[in-house]
Design a protein around this motif. Structure first.
Motif, PDB file in Angstrom:
ATOM      1  N   GLY A 191      46.370  30.314  50.249  1.00 42.08           N
ATOM      2  CA  GLY A 191      45.616  31.880  50.894  1.00 42.08           C
ATOM      3  C   GLY A 191      47.003  32.007  49.751  1.00 42.08           C
ATOM      4  N   ILE A 192      46.991  33.412  48.994  1.00 40.19           N
ATOM      5  CA  ILE A 192      48.127  33.779  48.428  1.00 40.19           C
ATOM      6  C   ILE A 192      47.682  35.598  48.429  1.00 40.19           C
ATOM      7  N   ILE A 193      49.156  35.802  48.418  1.00 41.67           N
ATOM      8  CA  ILE A 193      49.222  37.829  48.327  1.00 41.67           C
ATOM      9  C   ILE A 193      49.543  38.103  47.016  1.00 41.67           C
ATOM     10  N   GLY A 194      49.080  39.688  46.499  1.00 43.80           N
ATOM     11  CA  GLY A 194      49.574  39.585  45.204  1.00 43.80           C
ATOM     12  C   GLY A 194      48.115  40.687  44.874  1.00 43.80           C
ATOM     13  N   ALA A 195      48.010  41.148  43.172  1.00 46.24           N
ATOM     14  CA  ALA A 195      47.162  41.914  42.575  1.00 46.24           C
ATOM     15  C   ALA A 195      46.665  41.712  41.144  1.00 46.24           C
ATOM     16  N   ARG A 196      45.889  41.400  41.278  1.00 36.49           N
ATOM     17  CA  ARG A 196      45.263  41.393  40.440  1.00 36.49           C
ATOM     18  C   ARG A 196      44.329  42.499  38.969  1.00 36.49           C
ATOM     19  N   GLY A 197      44.253  42.633  37.928  1.00 31.96           N
ATOM     20  CA  GLY A 197      43.333  43.768  37.459  1.00 31.96           C
ATOM     21  C   GLY A 197      42.432  43.610  36.922  1.00 31.96           C
ATOM     22  N   ASP A 198      41.469  44.910  37.035  1.00 35.07           N
ATOM     23  CA  ASP A 198      40.244  44.735  36.772  1.00 35.07           C
ATOM     24  C   ASP A 198      39.399  43.952  35.673  1.00 35.07           C
ATOM     25  N   ASP A 199      40.682  43.466  34.726  1.00 31.86           N
ATOM     26  CA  ASP A 199      40.241  43.174  34.051  1.00 31.86           C
ATOM     27  C   ASP A 199      39.348  41.553  33.856  1.00 31.86           C
TER      28      ASP A 199
ATOM     29  N   GLN B   7      40.837  38.797  32.542  1.00 32.59           N
ATOM     30  CA  GLN B   7      41.114  38.076  32.710  1.00 32.59           C
ATOM     31  C   GLN B   7      41.487  37.879  34.522  1.00 32.59           C
ATOM     32  N   GLY B   8      41.679  39.008  35.291  1.00 35.46           N
ATOM     33  CA  GLY B   8      41.574  39.038  36.446  1.00 35.46           C
ATOM     34  C   GLY B   8      40.156  38.291  37.471  1.00 35.46           C
ATOM     35  N   ILE B   9      39.164  38.340  36.920  1.00 35.77           N
ATOM     36  CA  ILE B   9      37.838  38.068  37.029  1.00 35.77           C
ATOM     37  C   ILE B   9      38.618  36.151  37.136  1.00 35.77           C
ATOM     38  N   LEU B  10      38.629  36.477  36.007  1.00 33.15           N
ATOM     39  CA  LEU B  10      38.959  34.644  35.725  1.00 33.15           C
ATOM     40  C   LEU B  10      39.744  33.928  36.838  1.00 33.15           C
ATOM     41  N   PHE B  11      41.088  35.089  36.730  1.00 33.86           N
ATOM     42  CA  PHE B  11      42.268  34.390  38.113  1.00 33.86           C
ATOM     43  C   PHE B  11      40.814  34.140  39.058  1.00 33.86           C
ATOM     44  N   VAL B  12      40.117  34.890  40.209  1.00 35.36           N
ATOM     45  CA  VAL B  12      39.702  34.738  40.866  1.00 35.36           C
ATOM     46  C   VAL B  12      38.873  33.459  41.125  1.00 35.36           C
ATOM     47  N   ASN B  13      38.026  33.628  39.826  1.00 37.03           N
ATOM     48  CA  ASN B  13      36.630  32.877  39.968  1.00 37.03           C
ATOM     49  C   ASN B  13      38.386  30.906  40.068  1.00 37.03           C
ATOM     50  N   ASN B  14      38.921  30.646  39.397  1.00 35.93           N
ATOM     51  CA  ASN B  14      39.812  29.992  38.855  1.00 35.93           C
ATOM     52  C   ASN B  14      40.304  29.264  40.651  1.00 35.93           C
ATOM     53  N   MET B  15      40.611  29.799  40.900  1.00 32.91           N
ATOM     54  CA  MET B  15      41.686  30.060  42.633  1.00 32.91           C
ATOM     55  C   MET B  15      40.599  30.306  43.055  1.00 32.91           C
ATOM     56  N   SER B  16      39.302  30.566  43.615  1.00 33.82           N
ATOM     57  CA  SER B  16      37.753  29.928  44.651  1.00 33.82           C
ATOM     58  C   SER B  16      37.600  29.470  44.140  1.00 33.82           C
ATOM     59  N   PHE B  17      37.222  29.093  43.014  1.00 37.87           N
ATOM     60  CA  PHE B  17      36.586  27.020  42.282  1.00 37.87           C
ATOM     61  C   PHE B  17      37.229  25.671  43.541  1.00 37.87           C
ATOM     62  N   SER B  18      38.693  26.338  43.277  1.00 38.56           N
ATOM     63  CA  SER B  18      39.952  25.353  44.206  1.00 38.56           C
ATOM     64  C   SER B  18      39.964  25.459  45.659  1.00 38.56           C
ATOM     65  N   GLY B  19      39.105  26.696  46.096  1.00 40.41           N
ATOM     66  CA  GLY B  19      39.066  26.927  48.052  1.00 40.41           C
ATOM     67  C   GLY B  19      40.147  27.620  48.646  1.00 40.41           C
ATOM     68  N   VAL B  20      41.176  28.339  46.930  1.00 39.76           N
ATOM     69  CA  VAL B  20      42.346  29.265  47.689  1.00 39.76           C
ATOM     70  C   VAL B  20      42.027  30.555  48.398  1.00 39.76           C
ATOM     71  N   ASP B  21      41.761  31.263  49.457  1.00 44.54           N
ATOM     72  CA  ASP B  21      41.792  31.930  50.381  1.00 44.54           C
ATOM     73  C   ASP B  21      41.914  33.462  49.573  1.00 44.54           C
ATOM     74  N   LEU B  22      41.171  34.415  49.138  1.00 48.99           N
ATOM     75  CA  LEU B  22      41.766  35.413  48.066  1.00 48.99           C
ATOM     76  C   LEU B  22      41.504  36.848  49.081  1.00 48.99           C
ATOM     77  N   THR B  23      41.340  37.079  50.298  1.00 52.72           N
ATOM     78  CA  THR B  23      41.184  37.909  50.966  1.00 52.72           C
ATOM     79  C   THR B  23      42.403  39.073  51.264  1.00 52.72           C
ATOM     80  N   ARG B  24      44.210  38.112  50.170  1.00 56.18           N
ATOM     81  CA  ARG B  24      44.761  38.949  50.405  1.00 56.18           C
ATOM     82  C   ARG B  24      44.828  39.344  49.267  1.00 56.18           C
TER      83      ARG B  24
END
Length: 178
Positions: free
Chosen positions: A109-117, A119-136
């Protein structure tokens, strides 16, 4: 905004772990989500980039935009690779947890912050695709950090991160929402 961007904006929120599922075995802290724009370049392009070749030097959003425009203008796409730039979630922590998850099947999993742009959505898509827990991972109003990663023929990297206006995770956010 095009249909593709609209579709990206309608991502479902990260699903909370059902029941009493085990937390990730490895959780990384990356204060600001980061998007890497990686391109193979020659020395003539590096001469147009602010700062010395090699290493890392922070740039403004305008300078980052200029660098990426130069890359796109000077490097022609090939038949095998239609885009001169590979864009993906980046940063040491994100790369590590993504590699552990996708490459070794370790729950991360990862703890952090992303923007609402975008690029933030791309970060979520890329990390989710790899199975990383993004609840934090918190979505905050503002920009996601970005970095131009320029790689020369010898494999040397010139990094130009744009972090100044990026959203960052604050300690108070962790204390009140985690």
């Amino acid at each position: 905004m095009g249909a593709e961007a609209e579709q990206q904006q309608q991502l479902p929120p990260p699903s909370p772990q059902a029941g009493k599922a085990d937390p990730p075995a490895v959780v990384g802290l990356q204060v600001s989500a980061l998007i890497d724009h990686v391109a193979r370049v020659d020395w003539s392009l590096l001469d147009r980039v602010p700062g010395d070749r090699g290493g890392s030097q922070q740039v403004s959003f305008e300078e980052l935009d200029h660098i990426l425009n130069e890359v796109n203008a000077l490097i022609l796409p090939s038949h095998d690779d239609p885009s001169p730039v590979r864009t993906m979630a980046g940063g040491s922590v994100a790369n590590t947890v993504r590699g552990l998850s996708a490459g070794f099947g370790i729950s991360t999993g990862i703890i952090g912050a992303r923007g609402d742009d975008d690029q933030g959505i791309l970060f979520v898509n890329n990390m989710s695709f790899s199975g990383v827990d993004l609840t934090r991972l918190r979505a905050k109003k503002g920009h996601t950090a970005q970095c131009a990663c320029l790689v020369d023929a010898s494999g040397n990297r010139t990094m130009r991160p744009c972090l100044s206006s990026a959203v960052k995770l604050q300690v108070t956010c962790c204390l009140t929402q985690c």
